[in-house]
Scaffold this motif. Structure first.
Motif, PDB file in Angstrom:
ATOM      1  N   HIS A 237      -4.318   0.127  16.150  1.00  0.00           N
ATOM      2  CA  HIS A 237      -3.459   1.300  15.973  1.00  0.00           C
ATOM      3  C   HIS A 237      -3.030   1.812  17.338  1.00  0.00           C
ATOM      4  CE1 HIS A 237      -1.857   5.098  14.416  1.00  0.00           C
ATOM      5  NE2 HIS A 237      -2.403   5.638  15.480  1.00  0.00           N
ATOM      6  N   THR A 247      -0.558   9.705   8.633  1.00  0.00           N
ATOM      7  CA  THR A 247      -0.583   8.418   7.937  1.00  0.00           C
ATOM      8  C   THR A 247      -1.882   8.215   7.176  1.00  0.00           C
ATOM      9  OG1 THR A 247       0.872   7.408   9.577  1.00  0.00           O
ATOM     10  CG2 THR A 247      -0.441   5.912   8.226  1.00  0.00           C
ATOM     11  N   TYR A 248      -3.002   8.492   7.855  1.00  0.00           N
ATOM     12  CA  TYR A 248      -4.301   8.206   7.254  1.00  0.00           C
ATOM     13  C   TYR A 248      -4.982   9.442   6.676  1.00  0.00           C
ATOM     14  CZ  TYR A 248      -3.839   3.652   9.432  1.00  0.00           C
ATOM     15  OH  TYR A 248      -3.394   2.405   9.791  1.00  0.00           O
ATOM     16  N   THR A 250      -3.876  11.695   4.394  1.00  0.00           N
ATOM     17  CA  THR A 250      -3.056  12.225   3.291  1.00  0.00           C
ATOM     18  C   THR A 250      -3.861  13.103   2.340  1.00  0.00           C
ATOM     19  OG1 THR A 250      -3.467  10.184   2.050  1.00  0.00           O
ATOM     20  CG2 THR A 250      -1.461  10.283   3.385  1.00  0.00           C
TER      21      THR A 250
END
Length: 331
Positions: A237, A247-248, A250
Motif C-alpha cells: 500500500h 478505503t479500509y 468503511t
C-alpha cells in the motif's frame, strides 16, 4: 575534487529495489542446504523533498533493510536507489553529512560522557560551522527541554531524555533528510508527544524530509500525510493516510447509552456488536448508510442519554490490508 551534490525535488528514489540474503538450513547430520531469502523484493517508490512519510510493516517485513540500503549501509542485490540525488553505497561519506538517522534501539551518543559532550564531539565529526552548531543546539535544547540534563552522562538518562538527545544528535548538522526507525519505542505519553511536536515543527519550519518507520500507528496518524505498508519485502500500500482510512475504514460504530438497559436494538443498516448494560455498540458500513441515518433511527426507537461515533482503529485497518494481500508462496 569537490563534487557538488545533484539537485532534485526527490529526496528518495527507489526503482525495483531488492536485497537477498543467503541462509543455510540443516539438511541432515553434516549437510546444510543453501537458501536465498528476499528481504526486500522489487520495491519502487519516491519521496519528495519536504514530505513526511510513514513506512510500516511487521517485524521481518523489510523496513530496516530498506533503510540500510537508503543510507548506504547495505548494497542492494538489484534495482536502483538514490538518496538526495546520490547513490548511497558509492557516496556514503558525502551522504552521511546530508542525512540524519535515528534508531530507537541503538545510540549514536557517547555512553559515559555527559550529553553536552556528545553534542560537542558531533560538531567536530560533521565539521559544521561553530555559529551554526551553537544556534541549532540552543534551539533544540529549548524546544526539547534538555537544559536540566545536559550535564548528565548518557547512561544515566531516562529513555525519553536519551531519545531527545538522539534526535538532536541527528539534526545538529541540518540534514535535508531524517530517517527515523522506531523513534518513540518505549516512550511514555508525555515524551512521545514532545517528540511528535518537535518533528512537526522541524518539517514545517525547516522543510526537512522525514521517513518514519514505526509500529506505533498513532505516530503515523499524527505526523504523516502519506503512508506505505511493506510486507514480505513488497510494498502492498502507498497513499494518503486519509485515503487509506477511507478505503479500509468503511465500518464505523455508534456507541449509545440508553436510559434503561434493554435488548439489542434493531436498526436498518446497522448491527449490534456488543451490549454492556445500557450501553450498546452498533456497527454500520458508511458506504450503505450514513451516521445521521443510524442515529435518527436509534432516537426514533428509544430514549438515550449519550451517543458517540467511533472510527476504526488504524491498527485494525492495517490488519485488513495484510489479510487482503496474503504472503507469497515459496513455490
Amino acid at each position: 575534487m569537490n563534487v557538488s551534490a545533484p539537485v532534485s525535488d526527490l529526496a528518495i528514489e527507489c526503482e525495483g529495489l531488492s536485497k537477498r540474503f543467503v541462509v543455510r538450513h540443516r539438511a541432515g547430520r553434516l549437510r546444510r542446504r543453501r537458501v536465498e531469502v528476499a528481504a526486500v523484493d522489487d520495491v519502487s517508490f519516491t519521496v519528495r523533498a519536504g514530505e513526511m512519510v510513514g513506512y510500516l510493516g511487521p517485524n521481518g517485513a523489510g523496513k530496516s533493510t530498506t533503510i540500510k540500503m537508503l543510507t548506504g549501509i547495505l548494497t542492494p542485490s538489484g534495482g536502483r536507489v538514490a538518496t538526495l540525488g546520490l547513490t548511497p553505497i558509492e557516496r556514503r561519506t558525502e551522504l552521511a553529512r546530508r542525512i540524519g538517522v535515528v534508531f530507537g534501539q541503538r545510540t549514536q551518543l557517547w555512553w559515559d560522557l555527559p550529553l553536552a559532550d556528545s553534542f560537542e564531539l558531533l560538531h567536530h565529526v560533521y565539521r559544521t560551522e561553530r555559529a551554526r552548531h551553537e544556534a541549532n543546539l540552543a534551539t533544540f535544547v529549548d524546544v526539547l527541554d534538555m537544559g536540566p540534563f545536559l550535564a548528565t552522562p548518557v547512561r544515566q538518562l531516562s529513555l525519553g531524555q536519551r531519545m531527545r538527545g538522539e534526535l538532536t544528535a541527528a539534526l545538529l548538522h541540518d540534514p535535508a533528510l531524517v530517517v527515523l526507525d522506531e523513534p518513540t519505542i518505549g516512550l511514555d505519553v508525555v515524551s512521545k508527544q514532545a517528540v511528535r511536536d518537535f518533528l512537526l515543527a522541524l518539517n514545517r519550519e525547516r522543510g526537512t524530509t522525514v521517513l518514519l518507520t514505526t509500529h506505533d500507528l498513532d505516530d503515523v496518524e499524527r505526523l504523516c500525510g502519506r503512508m506505505m505498508i511493506i510486507d514480505h519485502g513488497r510494498v502492498i500500500h502507498d497513499g494518503a493516510v486519509d485515503a487509506f482510512k477511507a478505503t479500509y475504514g468503511t465500518e464505523r460504530t455508534v456507541v449509545v447509552d440508553l436510559v434503561e438497559p434493554g435488548p439489542a436494538l434493531e436498526v436498518a443498516g446497522a448491527r449490534v456488536t456488543r451490549v454492556d448494560g445500557p450501553r450498546q455498540w452498533l456497527s454500520f458500513d458508511r458506504r450503505e448508510v450514513t451516521a445521521a441515518q443510524v442515529v435518527a433511527a436509534i432516537v426514533a426507537r428509544t430514549s438515550i442519554q449519550d451517543l458517540s461515533i467511533e472510527e476504526p482503529a488504524i491498527e485494525e485497518l492495517v490488519r485488513r490490508v495484510y489479510t487482503a494481500f496474503p504472503a507469497p508462496s515459496d513455490g
